[in-house]
Design an enzyme around this catalytic site. Sequence first.
Site, PDB file in Angstrom:
ATOM      1  N   ARG A  57       2.950  22.840  78.758  1.00 36.34           N
ATOM      2  CA  ARG A  57       4.361  22.604  78.418  1.00 36.34           C
ATOM      3  C   ARG A  57       4.763  21.245  78.983  1.00 36.34           C
ATOM      4  NH1 ARG A  57       6.516  25.651  74.761  1.00 36.34           N
ATOM      5  NH2 ARG A  57       5.878  27.539  75.850  1.00 36.34           N
ATOM      6  N   HIS A 103       5.558  20.165  68.907  1.00 40.50           N
ATOM      7  CA  HIS A 103       4.333  20.359  69.671  1.00 40.50           C
ATOM      8  C   HIS A 103       3.284  19.329  69.231  1.00 40.50           C
ATOM      9  CE1 HIS A 103       6.093  23.944  71.101  1.00 40.50           C
ATOM     10  NE2 HIS A 103       5.437  24.852  70.404  1.00 40.50           N
ATOM     11  N   LYS A 105      -3.600  33.233  71.696  1.00 39.92           N
ATOM     12  CA  LYS A 105      -3.096  33.218  70.311  1.00 39.92           C
ATOM     13  C   LYS A 105      -3.836  32.125  69.530  1.00 39.92           C
ATOM     14  CE  LYS A 105       1.578  34.317  71.884  1.00 39.92           C
ATOM     15  NZ  LYS A 105       2.870  33.665  72.216  1.00 39.92           N
ATOM     16  N   GLN A 145       3.213  21.010  74.600  1.00 37.25           N
ATOM     17  CA  GLN A 145       4.214  21.771  73.848  1.00 37.25           C
ATOM     18  C   GLN A 145       5.645  21.510  74.306  1.00 37.25           C
ATOM     19  OE1 GLN A 145       1.067  25.421  73.179  1.00 37.25           O
ATOM     20  NE2 GLN A 145       3.230  25.930  73.064  1.00 37.25           N
ATOM     21  N   THR A 151      21.417  33.725  66.506  1.00 41.29           N
ATOM     22  CA  THR A 151      22.071  32.875  67.514  1.00 41.29           C
ATOM     23  C   THR A 151      21.058  32.075  68.335  1.00 41.29           C
ATOM     24  OG1 THR A 151      22.008  34.779  68.980  1.00 41.29           O
ATOM     25  CG2 THR A 151      24.095  34.382  67.822  1.00 41.29           C
ATOM     26  N   ASN A 154       7.920  22.451  65.975  1.00 41.59           N
ATOM     27  CA  ASN A 154       7.608  23.878  66.190  1.00 41.59           C
ATOM     28  C   ASN A 154       8.697  24.800  65.665  1.00 41.59           C
ATOM     29  OD1 ASN A 154       8.692  22.400  68.621  1.00 41.59           O
ATOM     30  ND2 ASN A 154       9.218  24.496  69.210  1.00 41.59           N
ATOM     31  N   CYS A 188       3.575  29.147  66.620  1.00 40.11           N
ATOM     32  CA  CYS A 188       3.904  27.778  66.193  1.00 40.11           C
ATOM     33  C   CYS A 188       2.734  26.802  66.371  1.00 40.11           C
ATOM     34  CB  CYS A 188       5.134  27.267  66.939  1.00 40.11           C
ATOM     35  SG  CYS A 188       5.191  27.716  68.674  1.00 40.11           S
TER      36      CYS A 188
HETATM   37  N1  LIG Z   1      10.916  28.503  69.654  1.00 45.60           N
HETATM   38  C1  LIG Z   1       9.838  28.376  68.896  1.00 45.60           C
HETATM   39  O1  LIG Z   1       9.283  27.295  68.678  1.00 45.60           O
HETATM   40  C2  LIG Z   1       9.233  29.585  68.268  1.00 45.60           C
HETATM   41  C3  LIG Z   1       8.241  29.380  67.324  1.00 45.60           C
HETATM   42  C4  LIG Z   1       7.674  30.487  66.707  1.00 45.60           C
HETATM   43  C5  LIG Z   1       8.109  31.729  67.044  1.00 45.60           C
HETATM   44  N2  LIG Z   1       9.094  31.901  67.977  1.00 45.60           N
HETATM   45  C6  LIG Z   1       9.531  33.264  68.266  1.00 45.60           C
HETATM   46  O2  LIG Z   1      10.849  33.452  67.764  1.00 45.60           O
HETATM   47  C7  LIG Z   1      11.555  34.341  68.618  1.00 45.60           C
HETATM   48  C8  LIG Z   1      12.857  33.707  69.074  1.00 45.60           C
HETATM   49  O3  LIG Z   1      12.563  32.519  69.785  1.00 45.60           O
HETATM   50  P1  LIG Z   1      13.701  31.475  70.174  1.00 45.60           P
HETATM   51  O4  LIG Z   1      12.986  30.307  70.701  1.00 45.60           O
HETATM   52  O5  LIG Z   1      14.667  31.313  69.055  1.00 45.60           O
HETATM   53  O6  LIG Z   1      14.432  32.264  71.385  1.00 45.60           O
HETATM   54  P2  LIG Z   1      15.956  32.197  71.869  1.00 45.60           P
HETATM   55  O7  LIG Z   1      16.520  30.858  71.628  1.00 45.60           O
HETATM   56  O8  LIG Z   1      15.948  32.741  73.237  1.00 45.60           O
HETATM   57  O9  LIG Z   1      16.737  33.244  70.896  1.00 45.60           O
HETATM   58  C9  LIG Z   1      16.487  34.608  70.933  1.00 45.60           C
HETATM   59  C10 LIG Z   1      17.258  35.300  69.837  1.00 45.60           C
HETATM   60  O10 LIG Z   1      16.925  36.692  69.833  1.00 45.60           O
HETATM   61  C11 LIG Z   1      18.105  37.469  69.982  1.00 45.60           C
HETATM   62  N3  LIG Z   1      17.813  38.671  70.739  1.00 45.60           N
HETATM   63  C12 LIG Z   1      17.318  38.766  71.990  1.00 45.60           C
HETATM   64  N4  LIG Z   1      17.237  40.065  72.371  1.00 45.60           N
HETATM   65  C13 LIG Z   1      17.692  40.795  71.324  1.00 45.60           C
HETATM   66  C14 LIG Z   1      17.878  42.179  71.100  1.00 45.60           C
HETATM   67  N5  LIG Z   1      17.566  43.084  72.035  1.00 45.60           N
HETATM   68  N6  LIG Z   1      18.396  42.576  69.916  1.00 45.60           N
HETATM   69  C15 LIG Z   1      18.735  41.673  68.960  1.00 45.60           C
HETATM   70  N7  LIG Z   1      18.582  40.333  69.117  1.00 45.60           N
HETATM   71  C16 LIG Z   1      18.076  39.910  70.289  1.00 45.60           C
HETATM   72  C17 LIG Z   1      19.052  36.570  70.721  1.00 45.60           C
HETATM   73  O11 LIG Z   1      20.371  37.043  70.554  1.00 45.60           O
HETATM   74  P3  LIG Z   1      21.514  36.743  71.670  1.00 45.60           P
HETATM   75  O12 LIG Z   1      21.947  35.339  71.443  1.00 45.60           O
HETATM   76  O13 LIG Z   1      22.547  37.748  71.328  1.00 45.60           O
HETATM   77  O14 LIG Z   1      20.876  36.958  73.005  1.00 45.60           O
HETATM   78  C18 LIG Z   1      18.776  35.248  70.028  1.00 45.60           C
HETATM   79  O15 LIG Z   1      19.413  35.217  68.769  1.00 45.60           O
HETATM   80  C19 LIG Z   1      10.603  34.737  69.737  1.00 45.60           C
HETATM   81  O16 LIG Z   1       9.956  35.939  69.371  1.00 45.60           O
HETATM   82  C20 LIG Z   1       9.610  33.595  69.741  1.00 45.60           C
HETATM   83  O17 LIG Z   1       8.356  33.987  70.228  1.00 45.60           O
HETATM   84  C21 LIG Z   1       9.667  30.857  68.583  1.00 45.60           C
END
Ligand SMILES: NC(=O)c1ccc[n+]([C@@H]2O[C@H](COP(=O)([O-])OP(=O)(O)OC[C@H]3O[C@@H](n4cnc5c(N)ncnc54)[C@H](OP(=O)(O)O)[C@@H]3O)[C@@H](O)[C@H]2O)c1
Length: 337
Positions: free
Chosen positions: A227, A234, A205, A153, A9, A307, A126
């Site tokens: 940011r 990015h 990182k 970023q 999600t 990213n 990323c």
């Molecule tokens: N955004 C980027 O560019 C990027 C790039 C590389 C890596 N990442 C990594 O990818 C991950 C997600 O980033 P995002 O940007 O997509 O964040 P986000 O939009 O906040 O989404 C977080 C996701 O994790 C789920 N989640 C949170 N807590 C959870 C739990 N306790 N159990 C199961 N699911 C849980 C959320 O579910 P709900 O909707 O139910 O809360 C949601 O699906 C992070 O670790 C981030 O560091 C992000």
Amino acid sequence: MKVAVVGATGMVGEVMLKVLEERNFPISELLLVASERSVGKKLTYKNEEFTVIGLADAVAAQPDIAIFSAGGDTSLEWAPKFAEVGTTVIDNSSAWRMDPTKKLVVPEINASELTAEDKIIANPNCSTIQLVMALDPLHKKYQMRRVIVSTYQSVSGTGVKAVQQMENEAAGIEGEMAYPYPINRNALPHCDVFLDNGYTKEEMKLAREPQKILDDRTFSVTATAVRIPTAGGHSESVNVEFHNDFDLAEVRTILSETPGIIVQDDTANNSYPMPIYANGKDDVFVGRIRRDETQPNTLNMWIVADNLRKGAATNAVQIAEYLVENNLVSNTSETVS
Ligand SMILES: NC(=O)c1ccc[n+]([C@@H]2O[C@H](COP(=O)([O-])OP(=O)(O)OC[C@H]3O[C@@H](n4cnc5c(N)ncnc54)[C@H](OP(=O)(O)O)[C@@H]3O)[C@@H](O)[C@H]2O)c1
């Protein structure tokens, strides 16, 4: 493959589903997983509706591959539980990246390190992925000594809440804050948390992950991560000092011939990489390639990538594709398109 997308999600999760669909990844059964808050919610994949399930149910289903994008704490707790039932986890969080027992993989550079024994595989940060994509071929030819990188970023790198904060501020609406300050019309020299050495975790990182991916500790990286109020990708200003001198035309040729890189460097026609063009694309764009005239063997360039695609989803799906193509996941006989 029976595939679980954990964090389906979220910002990365949504793009993950898009990339799996676009690349027609061989999926026989798809499990969409998120926090308890989202269990029961409906999501679509290839025009089919799926109900979001919780992590315990997903482990019980014993998927072949689980792609995690749900934060470091979720990965630390749940990735080993999936690994225990035979699932290969590809993790987008920072939880396992610097663990010496886990591989940190950018497929174009080091996928050949992967074996069937790797049950938790880390996807790099990323901003690291787009950086090493451009550095690796140049390092092979000229041998890097030191890299100075400053990032610009996208808010999409922080997740759904941050994009919402920027949109709210632009529309003059009060809402939840993902950052300690307004991001619209601002620049925050603050990505991820501050550490004792004065750097942010994001900056460290960028300093450490390239050495692990390139399997070389003979060069160093120092970073400032900022940011800015963009959503599409990015950008990075990169200064690289090499041991050996280079020819600018040859640098452009090397980069142009590197799979996954597009050189966009025609200043006479105002052509250079920008997040607005990189958005939605899988490639890493490199431009503003020029000699640093203040010291020998030193290059300046500007690197931009989406990213959420090469910085997260695309890289993770490429890892999954490599595992399947090389029979490194347990249940390859079950493959159905
Ligand atoms: N955004 C980027 O560019 C990027 C790039 C590389 C890596 N990442 C990594 O990818 C991950 C997600 O980033 P995002 O940007 O997509 O964040 P986000 O939009 O906040 O989404 C977080 C996701 O994790 C789920 N989640 C949170 N807590 C959870 C739990 N306790 N159990 C199961 N699911 C849980 C959320 O579910 P709900 O909707 O139910 O809360 C949601 O699906 C992070 O670790 C981030 O560091 C992000």
